[in-house]
Design a protein around this motif. Structure first.
Motif, PDB file in Angstrom:
ATOM      1  N   ASP A 167       0.829  -1.211   0.000  1.00 22.74           N
ATOM      2  CA  ASP A 167       0.000   0.000   0.000  1.00 22.74           C
ATOM      3  C   ASP A 167       0.857   1.252   0.000  1.00 22.74           C
ATOM      4  O   ASP A 167       0.486   2.294  -0.570  1.00 22.74           O
ATOM      5  N   ALA A 168       2.024   1.165   0.665  1.00 27.88           N
ATOM      6  CA  ALA A 168       2.905   2.331   0.762  1.00 27.88           C
ATOM      7  C   ALA A 168       3.508   2.703  -0.586  1.00 27.88           C
ATOM      8  O   ALA A 168       3.982   3.833  -0.763  1.00 27.88           O
ATOM      9  N   TRP A 169       3.510   1.754  -1.522  1.00 28.44           N
ATOM     10  CA  TRP A 169       4.026   2.077  -2.852  1.00 28.44           C
ATOM     11  C   TRP A 169       3.161   3.130  -3.548  1.00 28.44           C
ATOM     12  O   TRP A 169       3.667   3.924  -4.337  1.00 28.44           O
ATOM     13  N   ALA A 170       1.855   3.077  -3.294  1.00 23.64           N
ATOM     14  CA  ALA A 170       0.901   3.943  -3.997  1.00 23.64           C
ATOM     15  C   ALA A 170       0.973   5.359  -3.435  1.00 23.64           C
ATOM     16  O   ALA A 170       0.058   5.845  -2.780  1.00 23.64           O
ATOM     17  N   ALA A 171       2.085   6.017  -3.693  1.00 23.99           N
ATOM     18  CA  ALA A 171       2.318   7.353  -3.146  1.00 23.99           C
ATOM     19  C   ALA A 171       3.206   8.124  -4.101  1.00 23.99           C
ATOM     20  O   ALA A 171       3.817   7.556  -5.014  1.00 23.99           O
ATOM     21  N   ALA A 172       3.261   9.421  -3.884  1.00 24.34           N
ATOM     22  CA  ALA A 172       4.157  10.273  -4.672  1.00 24.34           C
ATOM     23  C   ALA A 172       5.539  10.285  -4.032  1.00 24.34           C
ATOM     24  O   ALA A 172       5.680  10.118  -2.819  1.00 24.34           O
ATOM     25  N   ALA A 173       6.554  10.478  -4.864  1.00 27.87           N
ATOM     26  CA  ALA A 173       7.920  10.572  -4.354  1.00 27.87           C
ATOM     27  C   ALA A 173       8.084  11.879  -3.587  1.00 27.87           C
ATOM     28  O   ALA A 173       7.512  12.916  -3.950  1.00 27.87           O
ATOM     29  N   ALA A 174       8.855  11.825  -2.521  1.00 27.32           N
ATOM     30  CA  ALA A 174       9.089  13.019  -1.710  1.00 27.32           C
ATOM     31  C   ALA A 174       9.949  14.022  -2.474  1.00 27.32           C
ATOM     32  O   ALA A 174      10.957  13.655  -3.082  1.00 27.32           O
ATOM     33  N   ASN A 175       9.528  15.270  -2.467  1.00 25.11           N
ATOM     34  CA  ASN A 175      10.307  16.380  -3.034  1.00 25.11           C
ATOM     35  C   ASN A 175      10.658  16.178  -4.514  1.00 25.11           C
ATOM     36  O   ASN A 175      11.731  16.577  -4.967  1.00 25.11           O
ATOM     37  N   LEU A 176       9.745  15.565  -5.236  1.00 32.98           N
ATOM     38  CA  LEU A 176       9.970  15.352  -6.669  1.00 32.98           C
ATOM     39  C   LEU A 176       8.672  15.686  -7.404  1.00 32.98           C
ATOM     40  O   LEU A 176       7.725  14.890  -7.415  1.00 32.98           O
ATOM     41  N   VAL A 177       8.631  16.875  -7.993  1.00 37.87           N
ATOM     42  CA  VAL A 177       7.418  17.387  -8.630  1.00 37.87           C
ATOM     43  C   VAL A 177       7.781  18.009  -9.973  1.00 37.87           C
ATOM     44  O   VAL A 177       8.820  18.668 -10.109  1.00 37.87           O
ATOM     45  N   SER A 178       6.923  17.799 -10.975  1.00 38.54           N
ATOM     46  CA  SER A 178       7.116  18.425 -12.286  1.00 38.54           C
ATOM     47  C   SER A 178       6.547  19.836 -12.248  1.00 38.54           C
ATOM     48  O   SER A 178       5.332  20.017 -12.171  1.00 38.54           O
ATOM     49  N   ARG A 179       7.439  20.818 -12.293  1.00 40.47           N
ATOM     50  CA  ARG A 179       7.009  22.217 -12.275  1.00 40.47           C
ATOM     51  C   ARG A 179       7.447  22.915 -13.559  1.00 40.47           C
ATOM     52  O   ARG A 179       8.403  22.517 -14.207  1.00 40.47           O
ATOM     53  N   ARG A 180       6.735  23.974 -13.857  1.00 38.73           N
ATOM     54  CA  ARG A 180       7.079  24.764 -15.044  1.00 38.73           C
ATOM     55  C   ARG A 180       8.428  25.436 -14.821  1.00 38.73           C
ATOM     56  O   ARG A 180       8.653  26.050 -13.778  1.00 38.73           O
ATOM     57  N   PRO A 181       9.348  25.332 -15.776  1.00 37.44           N
ATOM     58  CA  PRO A 181      10.667  25.943 -15.573  1.00 37.44           C
ATOM     59  C   PRO A 181      10.583  27.463 -15.564  1.00 37.44           C
ATOM     60  O   PRO A 181       9.719  28.065 -16.215  1.00 37.44           O
ATOM     61  N   THR A 182      11.485  28.060 -14.837  1.00 40.56           N
ATOM     62  CA  THR A 182      11.525  29.527 -14.739  1.00 40.56           C
ATOM     63  C   THR A 182      12.591  30.126 -15.642  1.00 40.56           C
ATOM     64  O   THR A 182      12.816  31.335 -15.613  1.00 40.56           O
ATOM     65  N   TYR A 183      13.264  29.286 -16.417  1.00 48.51           N
ATOM     66  CA  TYR A 183      14.306  29.763 -17.310  1.00 48.51           C
ATOM     67  C   TYR A 183      13.943  29.386 -18.746  1.00 48.51           C
ATOM     68  O   TYR A 183      13.069  28.554 -18.997  1.00 48.51           O
ATOM     69  N   THR A 184      14.623  29.991 -19.694  1.00 45.31           N
ATOM     70  CA  THR A 184      14.451  29.676 -21.106  1.00 45.31           C
ATOM     71  C   THR A 184      15.674  28.927 -21.601  1.00 45.31           C
ATOM     72  O   THR A 184      16.804  29.303 -21.271  1.00 45.31           O
ATOM     73  N   GLN A 185      15.450  27.882 -22.364  1.00 43.25           N
ATOM     74  CA  GLN A 185      16.580  27.154 -22.930  1.00 43.25           C
ATOM     75  C   GLN A 185      17.395  28.072 -23.837  1.00 43.25           C
ATOM     76  O   GLN A 185      16.838  28.927 -24.531  1.00 43.25           O
ATOM     77  N   GLN A 186      18.704  27.908 -23.822  1.00 41.97           N
ATOM     78  CA  GLN A 186      19.567  28.706 -24.678  1.00 41.97           C
ATOM     79  C   GLN A 186      19.650  28.090 -26.070  1.00 41.97           C
ATOM     80  O   GLN A 186      19.707  26.874 -26.229  1.00 41.97           O
ATOM     81  N   VAL A 187      19.668  28.961 -27.060  1.00 40.43           N
ATOM     82  CA  VAL A 187      19.670  28.510 -28.451  1.00 40.43           C
ATOM     83  C   VAL A 187      21.057  28.024 -28.844  1.00 40.43           C
ATOM     84  O   VAL A 187      22.072  28.618 -28.471  1.00 40.43           O
TER      85      VAL A 187
END
Length: 742
Positions: A167-187
């Motif tokens: 049952d403990a498997w069915a959880a989110a990983a601690a401190n691991l979240v997909s967030r929108r980046p605040t930087y722009t990739q360099q060309v």
């Protein structure tokens, strides 16, 4: 057979008997010699192990054994190296068989997401450890390649542990979240090179350069002399220089490694250090037989050579047209992503573009980001969620002589299955829990994003193709049983389980053993919709533009959009990251722990290592859902606007020749509705005359190529055939058949 023939046969049989006796004597002698050599080797290993600075990871490649074998012969020596282990955070409950580890690497680039090297499909932009660098994960000893498992035997998949631990498997990983980046990739400033003709294109400039022997050193010298230092990436559009000496090596991988590792005076292998945030720069070479990447640096200058085939097959287009394709691709994406940057691969580009669709509006659901699943769930999905279906039916499953063959290919298929996706932490559903639910609750769970461990029984009287994947050893990794009464245990997505229970032919018996059910959301919808709009625009341009070069460029750009979505979905799966590198012979200590030695040429040792890394963009639950939906759609799909059902189950039994991810090869000649939209079946190839049934993938691909050419130019081909046959229709068909056999 008469008496004379009988006696003659007996005489021949006695001769075979005597030959067997002779061979057995030779085998016995060779076996004794082998055993003596092995004893000699083992004694030498024990002598070497007595040296106080002896290391198992140096002795192993010299002996042709694994580190584990060395440790068994010299136990005291094993204590000097880390023990074999897998990072606890990412270890699946049971390691998958080698054939299941990365089936994607064995598929053609036109067929599956896994066609790209794992380096490109398994990492997050500016997040995963660099190729050639030692990851921070727990270390493992260097090993040599293990013996392959037997082909086609049943393989047991991992299960969720019973009780609270599971049952403990069915959880989110601690401190691991997909967030929108605040930087722009360099060309990256990019150029395009035809390594066959020497034509080099950079922005509006183009011209030939002398590539010498086409070695890495000669190419680096030639291009760096004429390109500005701002150029950091060069796409090879033709010529494949890394295959220059392929005839001198037993395997293409060895030829590629030799080309990448050859001396490059003045240049060193890129370290990837000192880069700014958002710079899509990796370290070290990536060794792959078809799509390698070479990375070098000279002082502050970084230069990367990579094949354009990771994005699309250039189909003979010159470098100027390929450049134009990338320009059109950028423009089409820029309409939806003003900050778009084309990164080093479609997989990394796809994940970066997706990350810029993550909600940020205050109060919006998932504005804080999408949680990443626990390492246990990620490991489970990695081991139990296969990709595209690849299956070839050979005689006697099909006739030796096929009346005809038709290729039905689903257009931009994966884009059809991104509407709904799993969000949040899953609910673990045990067999007892599922059994306690009402029928409505069970149906709702199966229609939700879900992944189920099931016991499957093929119904009596079933006479069509298999519906659900069963795990096997070897390269195939999965098979699809269809023998009536057969039973097997597997994992499958809700889309496939529903199809097995509710198909129009005959329901299969499914017993739920365990499962994971997620909340329904739309994490991929905006991303996929934007890519579909870009694809539609480029596809229309390829069909309508008045200039042939622009039509070709638009066609290639549309293929690149397909690759961004296809390989972007594969990247969410977070397959084990493949890190490759090389070390001079005698410097084996520089090989990172956990690496596997894949080749040596006497001067350099080439190694590779598979690892998981904490990845904020790892969402195997999304990839698994799309793949399951696509496999189900290959079997049955409802086209509501036409009120018709399509797919393999809607073809007569015994007419299926092969499945290739999103394509069906059949002897039935069908004309399903086609509107050019994602998921529609296009009649892409057709041979309307008898052909010999293919027995290998090579033979199938040959028929595929010929069938596509025949279908696209059938009228012209038939006219040519009639002329060649002097106007006789029967002779014309024979002429066409002779052409196919040739």
């Amino acid at each position: 057979m008469d008496a004379k023939g009988y006696n003659a046969a007996l005489t021949e049989l006695r001769g075979v008997r005597d030959d067997i006796k002779t061979v057995r004597k030779d085998l016995d002698r060779l076996q004794r010699e082998l055993e003596q050599l092995e004893r000699d080797r083992d004694e030498r290993i024990v002598e070497l192990a007595a040296f106080e600075k002896a290391k198992a990871d140096r002795i192993a490649p010299a002996a042709g054994l694994s580190v584990a074998d060395i440790a068994a012969l010299a136990p005291d020596l094993g204590s000097g190296s880390p023990t074999l282990q897998q990072p606890a955070e990412t270890a699946p409950p049971r390691a998958p068989a080698p054939g299941a580890l990365a089936p994607d690497l064995r598929q053609g680039a036109d067929d599956t997401a896994s066609a790209l090297p794992v380096e490109d499909t398994a990492q997050a932009p500016a997040a995963a450890p660099a190729s050639g660098a030692t990851p921070d994960a727990a270390e493992e000893p260097v090993t040599t390649a293990a013996a392959a498992e037997p082909e086609g035997e049943e393989r047991e998949l991992p299960s969720i542990p019973a009780g609270e631990r599971g049952d403990a498997w069915a959880a989110a990983a601690a401190n691991l979240v997909s967030r929108r980046p605040t930087y722009t990739q360099q060309v990256w400033d990019t150029a395009f090179l035809d390594a066959e003709t020497g034509m080099l294109v950079h922005k509006a400039n183009s011209g030939p350069v002398d590539l010498g022997s086409r070695s890495a050193a000669d190419i680096l010298t030639a291009v760096s002399a004429v390109l500005p230092e701002s150029v950091e990436r060069i796409y090879i559009t033709a010529g494949d220089p890394w295959h220059r000496d392929a005839d001198s090596f037993p395997y293409l991988t060895d030829a590629v490694a030799d080309w990448l590792n050859a001396p490059t005076p003045g240049w060193t292998v890129a370290s990837g250090k000192g880069q700014a945030k958002g710079k899509d720069r990796l370290a070290g070479h990536f060794v792959h037989e078809r799509l390698p990447v070479g990375r070098w640096q000279k002082g502050p200058r970084h230069l990367e050579l990579c094949p354009v085939g990771g994005w699309f097959d250039p189909e003979g287009a010159d470098p100027v047209t390929v450049r134009d394709a990338f320009v059109l691709l950028w423009k089409a994406l820029h309409e939806h992503w003003p900050d778009v940057v084309l990164m080093g691969s479609p997989a990394r580009t796809g994940r970066d573009l997706w990350s810029r669709t993550i909600p940020t509006k205050t109060g919006a659901k998932w504005a804080d980001g999408y949680p990443v699943m626990s390492s246990e769930i990620r490991g489970l999905l990695h081991a139990t969620a296969g990709q595209g279906r690849a299956e070839l039916f050979t005689p006697p499953q099909v006739p030796q002589q096929l009346p005809q063959i038709t290729e039905l290919d689903r257009t931009f298929a994966y884009a059809k299955h991104t509407w709904i996706g799993a969000v949040g932490a899953p609910q673990r559903v045990s067999a007892a829990t599922f059994a306690s639910w009402s029928e409505k609750e069970q149906i709702n769970a199966l229609y939700a994003p879900s992944h189920w461990q099931i016991r499957v029984t093929v119904p009596q009287g079933w006479n069509h193709v298999g519906l659900l994947p069963a795990p096997i050893t070897g390269e195939a990794a999965w098979t699809y049983p269809n023998e009536p009464g057969g039973t097997f245990v597997t994992w499958a997505g809700g889309a496939e389980v529903n199809l097995a229970l509710r198909n129009h032919l005959m329901p299969w018996k499914i017993e739920i053993l365990d499962g994971l059910v997620w909340e329904s959301g739309s994490p991929l919808r905006e991303w996929a919709d934007k890519l579909k709009e870009a694809w539609n625009r480029l596809t229309s341009l390829a069909a309508l533009h008045g200039d042939e070069r622009e039509r070709t460029a638009a066609h290639l750009a549309a293929r690149a959009v397909r690759s961004i979505l296809l390989y972007g979905i594969g990247a969410f799966a977070q397959r084990p990251r493949l890190t490759t590198g090389s070390a001079p012979v005698g410097e084996e200590r520089s090989i990172p722990p956990g690496a596997e030695i894949i080749s040596t040429d006497g001067e350099f040792i080439t190694w590779e290592r598979r690892t998981f890394s904490p990845d904020p963009y790892a969402h195997p639950e999304w990839a698994a859902g799309v793949w399951s939906g696509a496999r189900a759609g290959l079997l049955s799909l409802r086209m509501r606007q036409d009120n018709v059902s399509v797919g393999a189950l809607h073809l007569p039994p015994g007419t299926i020749i092969a499945f290739r991810t999103d394509a069906i090869y059949t002897t039935a000649d069908v004309n399903w509705p086609y509107h050019g939209q994602p998921g529609d079946y296009l009649k892409k190839g057709h041979l309307p005359f008898p052909v010999t049934a293919p027995t290998t993938l090579t033979e199938l691909m040959a028929l595929k190529s010929f069938g596509r050419g025949f279908a696209s130019d059938y009228e012209q081909g038939l006219e040519t055939a009639v002329r060649a046959a002097g106007g006789d229709p029967d002779m014309a068909q024979q002429w066409l058949q002779d052409r196919q056999e040739a």
